[in-house]
Design a protein around this motif. Structure first.
Motif, PDB file in Angstrom:
ATOM      1  N   PHE A 128      25.558  86.191   6.652  1.00 22.32           N
ATOM      2  CA  PHE A 128      26.500  84.875   6.701  1.00 22.32           C
ATOM      3  C   PHE A 128      25.624  83.707   6.194  1.00 22.32           C
ATOM      4  N   SER A 129      24.406  83.465   6.553  1.00 21.80           N
ATOM      5  CA  SER A 129      23.678  82.430   6.032  1.00 21.80           C
ATOM      6  C   SER A 129      23.449  82.510   4.529  1.00 21.80           C
ATOM      7  N   ARG A 130      23.254  83.861   4.259  1.00 21.72           N
ATOM      8  CA  ARG A 130      22.982  83.865   2.807  1.00 21.72           C
ATOM      9  C   ARG A 130      24.342  83.106   1.826  1.00 21.72           C
ATOM     10  N   ARG A 131      25.412  83.405   2.479  1.00 19.81           N
ATOM     11  CA  ARG A 131      26.624  82.968   1.843  1.00 19.81           C
ATOM     12  C   ARG A 131      26.840  81.514   1.993  1.00 19.81           C
ATOM     13  N   VAL A 132      26.450  80.973   3.233  1.00 17.51           N
ATOM     14  CA  VAL A 132      26.340  79.526   3.298  1.00 17.51           C
ATOM     15  C   VAL A 132      25.297  78.651   2.467  1.00 17.51           C
ATOM     16  N   LEU A 133      24.425  79.327   2.412  1.00 20.43           N
ATOM     17  CA  LEU A 133      23.329  78.680   1.432  1.00 20.43           C
ATOM     18  C   LEU A 133      23.972  78.738   0.124  1.00 20.43           C
ATOM     19  N   ARG A 134      24.397  79.698  -0.464  1.00 25.80           N
ATOM     20  CA  ARG A 134      24.910  79.986  -1.691  1.00 25.80           C
ATOM     21  C   ARG A 134      25.857  78.925  -2.035  1.00 25.80           C
ATOM     22  N   ARG A 135      26.949  78.708  -0.956  1.00 23.57           N
ATOM     23  CA  ARG A 135      27.628  77.453  -1.405  1.00 23.57           C
ATOM     24  C   ARG A 135      27.328  76.102  -1.307  1.00 23.57           C
ATOM     25  N   LEU A 136      26.205  75.963  -0.422  1.00 19.73           N
ATOM     26  CA  LEU A 136      25.531  74.611  -0.308  1.00 19.73           C
ATOM     27  C   LEU A 136      24.729  74.467  -1.574  1.00 19.73           C
ATOM     28  N   ALA A 137      24.412  75.249  -2.278  1.00 19.58           N
ATOM     29  CA  ALA A 137      23.413  75.249  -3.480  1.00 19.58           C
ATOM     30  C   ALA A 137      24.258  74.782  -4.784  1.00 19.58           C
ATOM     31  N   ILE A 138      25.566  74.612  -4.611  1.00 15.09           N
ATOM     32  CA  ILE A 138      26.395  74.236  -5.749  1.00 15.09           C
ATOM     33  C   ILE A 138      26.010  72.728  -5.942  1.00 15.09           C
ATOM     34  N   PRO A 139      26.037  72.358  -7.346  1.00 21.68           N
ATOM     35  CA  PRO A 139      25.579  70.844  -7.405  1.00 21.68           C
ATOM     36  C   PRO A 139      26.417  69.800  -6.961  1.00 21.68           C
ATOM     37  N   GLY A 140      25.876  68.786  -6.312  1.00 17.78           N
ATOM     38  CA  GLY A 140      26.323  67.679  -5.926  1.00 17.78           C
ATOM     39  C   GLY A 140      26.870  67.969  -4.396  1.00 17.78           C
ATOM     40  N   THR A 141      26.457  68.869  -3.730  1.00 18.86           N
ATOM     41  CA  THR A 141      26.638  69.406  -1.975  1.00 18.86           C
ATOM     42  C   THR A 141      25.387  68.920  -1.390  1.00 18.86           C
ATOM     43  N   VAL A 142      24.100  69.602  -1.466  1.00 19.52           N
ATOM     44  CA  VAL A 142      22.835  69.050  -0.812  1.00 19.52           C
ATOM     45  C   VAL A 142      22.036  68.736  -1.999  1.00 19.52           C
ATOM     46  N   SER A 143      21.242  67.629  -1.998  1.00 17.44           N
ATOM     47  CA  SER A 143      20.188  67.272  -2.918  1.00 17.44           C
ATOM     48  C   SER A 143      19.231  68.325  -3.096  1.00 17.44           C
ATOM     49  N   TRP A 144      18.528  68.611  -1.828  1.00 15.88           N
ATOM     50  CA  TRP A 144      17.415  69.385  -2.008  1.00 15.88           C
ATOM     51  C   TRP A 144      17.630  70.912  -2.021  1.00 15.88           C
ATOM     52  N   LEU A 145      18.802  71.299  -2.080  1.00 10.05           N
ATOM     53  CA  LEU A 145      19.066  72.735  -2.443  1.00 10.05           C
ATOM     54  C   LEU A 145      19.843  72.927  -3.568  1.00 10.05           C
ATOM     55  N   ASN A 146      19.204  73.619  -4.646  1.00  6.79           N
ATOM     56  CA  ASN A 146      19.858  73.851  -5.799  1.00  6.79           C
ATOM     57  C   ASN A 146      19.421  75.164  -6.259  1.00  6.79           C
ATOM     58  N   HIS A 147      19.713  75.500  -7.596  1.00  6.20           N
ATOM     59  CA  HIS A 147      19.567  77.010  -7.990  1.00  6.20           C
ATOM     60  C   HIS A 147      18.068  77.346  -7.722  1.00  6.20           C
ATOM     61  N   GLU A 148      16.962  76.364  -8.021  1.00  7.29           N
ATOM     62  CA  GLU A 148      15.791  76.730  -7.902  1.00  7.29           C
ATOM     63  C   GLU A 148      15.076  77.256  -6.553  1.00  7.29           C
ATOM     64  N   THR A 149      15.792  76.254  -5.410  1.00  8.21           N
ATOM     65  CA  THR A 149      15.296  76.539  -4.273  1.00  8.21           C
ATOM     66  C   THR A 149      16.222  77.240  -3.250  1.00  8.21           C
ATOM     67  N   LEU A 150      17.068  77.794  -3.898  1.00 12.00           N
ATOM     68  CA  LEU A 150      17.920  78.585  -3.172  1.00 12.00           C
ATOM     69  C   LEU A 150      17.436  79.975  -2.702  1.00 12.00           C
ATOM     70  N   GLN A 151      16.578  80.553  -3.654  1.00 14.10           N
ATOM     71  CA  GLN A 151      16.128  81.897  -3.308  1.00 14.10           C
ATOM     72  C   GLN A 151      14.902  81.813  -2.152  1.00 14.10           C
ATOM     73  N   PRO A 152      14.076  80.754  -2.429  1.00 16.81           N
ATOM     74  CA  PRO A 152      12.802  80.659  -1.281  1.00 16.81           C
ATOM     75  C   PRO A 152      13.615  80.359   0.205  1.00 16.81           C
ATOM     76  N   THR A 153      14.647  79.311  -0.024  1.00 16.26           N
ATOM     77  CA  THR A 153      15.427  78.907   1.032  1.00 16.26           C
ATOM     78  C   THR A 153      15.831  80.068   1.950  1.00 16.26           C
ATOM     79  N   THR A 154      16.493  80.956   1.110  1.00 10.44           N
ATOM     80  CA  THR A 154      17.380  82.185   1.519  1.00 10.44           C
ATOM     81  C   THR A 154      16.372  83.017   2.394  1.00 10.44           C
ATOM     82  N   ARG A 155      15.208  83.249   1.630  1.00 13.89           N
ATOM     83  CA  ARG A 155      14.317  84.220   2.211  1.00 13.89           C
ATOM     84  C   ARG A 155      13.464  83.317   3.644  1.00 13.89           C
ATOM     85  N   LEU A 156      13.220  82.289   3.592  1.00 16.76           N
ATOM     86  CA  LEU A 156      12.853  81.804   4.809  1.00 16.76           C
ATOM     87  C   LEU A 156      13.772  81.795   6.018  1.00 16.76           C
ATOM     88  N   THR A 157      15.064  81.544   5.677  1.00 13.19           N
ATOM     89  CA  THR A 157      15.926  81.644   6.546  1.00 13.19           C
ATOM     90  C   THR A 157      16.137  83.061   7.352  1.00 13.19           C
TER      91      THR A 157
END
Length: 536
Positions: free
Chosen positions: A274-303
Motif C-alpha cells: 500500500f505504501s509503495r502505491r501511495v508513494l508512486r502517486r505522490l511522486a507525480i510532478p506537482g504533488t510533493v516537491s521533495w518526492l520525484n522520479h529520482e527519490t521515489l526508489q530510495p524512499t520506497t526502500r526506506l519505507t
C-alpha cells in the motif's frame, strides 16, 4: 498371619520405645541420601535416619532382607502397612524397609502413602522379574525375540546399504536430467557437479541418522527382553520418548505464537504494498516537491525497511525460542556487531541519503569530485561509482563526496550533455580578439561539441606574463567520444589553428622573446611517423 502380627507388634514396640527416649520425634537426622536398587532396578531413595540407622545402613539392611526372601522363594507377596507416621513395606512376613515422612520427595509424591505404594509396586516388579529370570521357557522366549530383532536389524542395515549403492549409481543421471531442465534462457541455473557433492553429503548424513536410530531401538528392545537389563532398555526407550514428546510439545506450543508472527508479517507485507502505491502517486510532478522520479526508489526502500523492522520487533516475542538463552545470546551478538560497525555504516548511509534527497548527483551526469572526474554510473546507499574518460570505474564513499567540493558539468547545460572547458595562456602581444576567434574555430572543428548553445571564451585572469583564456562549450555523451578523447581532439585543433595563424603558445615564463617564432609550419604537421588522414 501370626508371624505377620508378631512382626508388627515388635516394630510397634520399637517405635514406641524410640518415642519415649526422644528418637522418634527426631527420627530423621538429615544425612546423605542413599538409593535402594535390587536386580538393577531402583526401588526407593532413603533420605532420613530411622531407628539410629543412616540411609546407607538402611539400604544395606533392606537389600539383605530382600535378597534372602528372593533366594528362599517362599511367600513373596508385597504389602504396605501403616505404623504410626511411617509405612512398612513387607515382603511376605519380613519387613523389607520402612518409609519415613522425611524420605518422601514432595515434588514427586503428594503423600507418604503414595511414596510407599510406589516403592511397593517397584518391589513387586522386582519379584516378578526374579521369577521370570528363573523360568527357562521365558528366558528362551526372550532370547528368541532378541535374535529375531537382531536379524531384522541386520536386514535393515543391509537393505539401506543396497539402496545407497543403487541411489549412487542413478543419482548422476537423475541430476543431469533435472538440472538440464532448470534453465533461464540458455543459462543453466544449477551446476550438476556441485549439486552431486551436496546431495552425497546429505544422503550420507541421513544414512547415519537412520543407522543410529535403528541401533538405538535395537539395543533398547534387546535389553528390555531380559529382567536384569530391562531397566536399562526402559530408560533408553523412555529417553527417546521424552525427547520426541518434548519436540512435539514444543512444536505444538509454538504454533499459536508462530501464527501471530506470520499474521504480523502478512500485515506488514500488505502495508508495504500500500505504501509503495501511495508513494508512486505522490511522486507525480506537482504533488510533493521533495518526492520525484529520482527519490521515489530510495524512499520506497526506506519505507519498506522501516515497516519490516517494526514488524520484526513486534513479531520477535512470538517467534519459537524467543525466550531461550540462545536467542538472547544471538541478540547480544547482533547488538554488539551493530554497535561496533554502526558509526561508519550509518555515516555512509546518511551521506547517501543526503546525496539522494539534495539531488547533488544524478546517474549520467558528468561531475568532478575533488580530483576525480567522470560520468556518474551508479548512486548507491553507501558508495557512488563514476566512469572516467579513460574508461576507469571509480568507487567513491558517499562520505567523501559530502565532505568535498563537487563540480557538476551537466546541471547547467541545455538538454542532454555536459560542459567541456579548457584553458590556454597567450602573451599580451597577441590581440585578445584573435585568440577568442581561434579558440572558437578550434571548437567548431571538434566533432561532438554542440553549436547550440554556442561555445564561449572568457578571459579569467590577467597574469604577470599573459592573459588566461578559458574555452567553455557543451558536448553530448552519445556523440562519438568520451570527455577525455574529446578534450584530446579539442587540444589538437587548438594547436593546429594557432599554428595556421602563426600565434605562439608561450605559457611558461620567459625573459625575452625568441629569435624565431615557435610555431609549426603546416607542411610539417604530418612529419613521420605521423600519417595524414585520408579524405572521406
Amino acid at each position: 498371619m501370626q508371624s505377620r502380627l508378631l512382626a508388627l507388634g515388635l516394630v510397634s514396640v520399637c517405635l514406641l520405645w524410640s518415642v519415649l527416649v526422644g528418637a522418634a520425634d527426631a527420627p530423621i537426622a538429615k544425612d546423605s541420601p542413599a538409593e535402594l536398587k535390587v536386580a538393577n532396578r531402583s526401588i526407593m531413595v532413603f533420605r532420613a535416619t530411622v531407628l539410629g540407622e543412616v540411609p546407607e545402613s538402611r539400604v544395606k539392611r533392606a537389600r539383605v532382607v530382600i535378597n534372602e526372601a528372593l533366594d528362599e522363594a517362599g511367600d513373596m507377596t508385597v504389602t504396605v502397612d501403616p505404623a504410626q507416621n511411617n509405612y512398612l513395606v513387607l515382603l511376605g512376613a519380613k519387613r523389607a524397609f520402612i518409609v519415613s515422612p522425611d524420605d518422601v520427595d514432595t515434588v514427586e509424591y503428594a503423600s507418604i502413602q503414595q511414596a510407599a505404594e510406589s516403592a511397593a509396586q517397584k518391589l513387586r516388579q522386582v519379584v516378578a522379574e526374579t521369577r521370570e529370570a528363573r523360568t527357562l521357557h521365558l528366558m528362551l522366549k526372550a532370547l528368541a525375540a532378541a535374535a529375531l530383532a537382531t536379524v531384522i536389524y541386520v536386514a535393515l542395515l543391509w537393505g539401506m546399504a543396497a539402496l545407497r549403492r543403487r541411489l549412487h549409481k542413478r543419482l548422476p543421471e537423475l541430476m543431469h536430467r533435472h538440472t538440464q531442465a532448470l534453465k533461464v534462457g540458455e543459462t543453466q541455473v544449477i551446476d550438476a557437479s556441485y549439486l552431486y557433492a551436496l546431495l552425497s553429503r546429505l544422503f550420507w548424513l541421513l544414512r547415519w541418522v537412520i543407522v543410529l536410530l535403528l541401533t538405538y531401538e535395537w539395543v533398547g528392545f534387546v535389553l528390555s527382553r531380559f529382567p536384569y537389563t530391562r531397566p536399562w532398555g526402559e530408560s533408553l526407550n523412555n529417553y527417546l520418548l521424552d525427547v520426541a514428546r518434548y519436540l512435539l510439545e514444543g512444536i505444538i506450543g509454538a504454533i499459536p505464537g508462530l501464527g501471530i508472527a506470520l499474521a504480523i508479517f502478512f500485515i506488514a507485507r500488505g502495508i508495504t504494498a500500500f505504501s509503495r502505491r501511495v508513494l508512486r502517486r505522490l511522486a507525480i510532478p506537482g504533488t510533493v516537491s521533495w518526492l520525484n522520479h529520482e527519490t521515489l526508489q530510495p524512499t520506497t526502500r526506506l519505507t519498506s525497511l522501516a515497516i519490516w523492522l517494526f514488524a520484526l520487533a513486534m513479531a520477535y516475542p512470538y517467534l519459537p525460542g524467543a525466550g531461550t538463552d540462545a536467542f538472547k545470546g544471538l541478540s547480544v551478538l547482533i547488538g554488539l556487531m551493530i554497535s561496533l560497525g554502526a558509526s561508519s555504516v550509518v555515516g555512509q548511509a546518511a551521506a547517501g541519503l543526503i546525496l539522494t534527497y539534495t539531488r547533488t548527483l544524478r546517474p549520467g551526469e558528468f561531475v568532478r569530485i575533488g580530483e576525480y572526474e567522470g560520468t556518474v554510473t551508479e548512486l548507491g546507499m553507501f558508495t557512488t561509482r563514476i566512469r572516467t574518460g579513460l574508461g576507469e570505474v571509480l568507487t567513491l564513499p558517499n562520505s567523501l563526496i559530502t565532505g568535498t567540493v563537487t563540480k557538476n558539468y551537466s546541471r547547467t547545460v541545455q538538454g542532454p550533455g555536459y560542459v567541456v572547458d579548457t584553458v590556454v595562456t597567450i602573451g599580451y602581444d597577441t590581440p585578445w580578439r584573435q585568440v577568442e576567434a581561434m579558440l572558437l574555430e578550434a571548437a567548431k572543428r571538434t566533432p561532438g561539441i554542440l553549436e547550440d548553445p554556442p561555445p564561449q571564451v572568457f578571459q579569467t585572469a590577467l597574469s604577470d606574463f599573459y592573459p588566461e583564456y578559458r574555452l567553455v562549450a557543451q558536448a553530448i555523451p552519445s556523440q562519438p567520444r568520451p570527455r577525455a578523447v574529446l578534450l584530446s581532439v579539442l587540444h589538437g585543433h587548438i594547436q593546429d589553428v594557432f599554428n595556421e595563424y602563426g600565434v605562439q603558445i608561450m605559457s611558461p615564463h620567459y625573459l625575452g622573446d625568441p629569435r624565431d617564432e615557435k610555431v609549426v609550419a603546416r607542411d610539417k604537421w604530418f612529419t613521420a611517423p605521423a600519417e595524414e588522414p585520408k579524405e572521406p
